[in-house]
Design a protein around this motif. Sequence first.
Motif, mmCIF file in Angstrom:
data_model
loop_
_atom_site.group_PDB
_atom_site.id
_atom_site.type_symbol
_atom_site.label_atom_id
_atom_site.label_comp_id
_atom_site.label_asym_id
_atom_site.label_seq_id
_atom_site.Cartn_x
_atom_site.Cartn_y
_atom_site.Cartn_z
ATOM 1 N N ARG A 87 0.168 6.158 2.983
ATOM 2 C CA ARG A 87 0.979 5.740 1.841
ATOM 3 C C ARG A 87 2.149 4.852 2.252
ATOM 4 O O ARG A 87 2.696 4.114 1.431
ATOM 5 N N ALA A 88 2.528 4.898 3.512
ATOM 6 C CA ALA A 88 3.615 4.044 3.988
ATOM 7 C C ALA A 88 3.219 2.579 4.014
ATOM 8 O O ALA A 88 4.087 1.698 3.994
ATOM 9 N N PHE A 89 1.893 2.296 4.033
ATOM 10 C CA PHE A 89 1.470 0.894 4.082
ATOM 11 C C PHE A 89 0.427 0.523 3.034
ATOM 12 O O PHE A 89 0.028 -0.643 2.947
ATOM 13 N N SER A 90 -0.038 1.468 2.220
ATOM 14 C CA SER A 90 -1.104 1.134 1.274
ATOM 15 C C SER A 90 -1.053 1.998 0.017
ATOM 16 O O SER A 90 -0.684 3.179 0.063
ATOM 17 N N GLU A 91 -1.453 1.400 -1.096
ATOM 18 C CA GLU A 91 -1.607 2.101 -2.371
ATOM 19 C C GLU A 91 -3.083 2.312 -2.708
ATOM 20 O O GLU A 91 -3.429 2.590 -3.857
ATOM 21 N N ARG A 132 -6.266 2.330 8.404
ATOM 22 C CA ARG A 132 -5.629 1.034 8.158
ATOM 23 C C ARG A 132 -6.655 -0.100 8.289
ATOM 24 O O ARG A 132 -6.671 -1.032 7.480
ATOM 25 N N GLU A 151 -7.666 -2.598 5.246
ATOM 26 C CA GLU A 151 -7.337 -4.025 5.351
ATOM 27 C C GLU A 151 -8.577 -4.912 5.348
ATOM 28 O O GLU A 151 -8.457 -6.136 5.277
ATOM 29 N N ARG A 156 1.205 8.944 5.999
ATOM 30 C CA ARG A 156 1.249 7.759 6.877
ATOM 31 C C ARG A 156 0.534 6.582 6.217
ATOM 32 O O ARG A 156 0.991 5.437 6.297
#
Length: 273
Positions: A95-99, A44, A48, A93
């Motif tokens: 994929r739940a916040f990022s493409e 993450r 980011e 996990r």
Amino acid sequence: MPPPASPSRIAAAFSRARAEGRSAFVAYLCAGDPDLETSVAACRTVIENGVDVLELGVPFSDPVADGVTNQLAAQRALTAGIGRAQVLELVRRIRAFSEVPIVFYTYFNLVFTGGIENYVSEARAAGVDGLLTLDLPPEEAGELCAACAKHGMETVFIVAPTTPEERIRRIAASATGFIYYVSREGVTGVRDSLVAGLGEAVAQIKAHTALPVVVGFGISTREHVRQVAAIADGVVVGSLLVNVIAQNLGSEEAICAALRAQMRELTPGLARA
């Protein structure tokens, strides 16, 4: 079966970087290093802070293409109980916040065990976009390439400094995601300087493909990034980031803070003059 995106995440990432006047940042981290939860946080953090393509090393007991830094990362992950199920869980996990495009950096034994098509299908369903199978030459990759085409998984192949032009042509014909140029002979690892002739090598590859060409192995400073970004579509940084994890074991917060600082140091080098 999940079809490839249109355009694929990989193609879109390189297209976006070109439109922004820069090279793409390809970051390597070992999946599950040093444990699943910390690995999720580390991924993450780099995503980011400027990563365009995330290359996840799949832990393996005999990583022959890797130097000591990445070997130790794989050992930490294996010791923490990271196997195929946990690596796929890490992808889900993310994929739940990022493409962000995810490419598996793996070895053929891991793909072959349990069935090639099953491996590709499971990885694709979890959210993996591409496979870079280090020890599988394109001449022997027919079954894997067919499975990847069937399931919408892109393929990445390596060109080395010693690769003759005729093989570059064959490698380029087998890849669908991008070409990874290994900037030096030997294994992965941080280096003090880049080798000469990178521009000529990248140009030679580009004469045989319209796919993006990325350069990796040994890139460890903003100046290295700047030099590679001037000639290649993507810059791969791996061992430097893995070292950050190794140097801050025991504190997820420290690992993420150090990764954030390292990314902020490197990413300004991506801009093209």
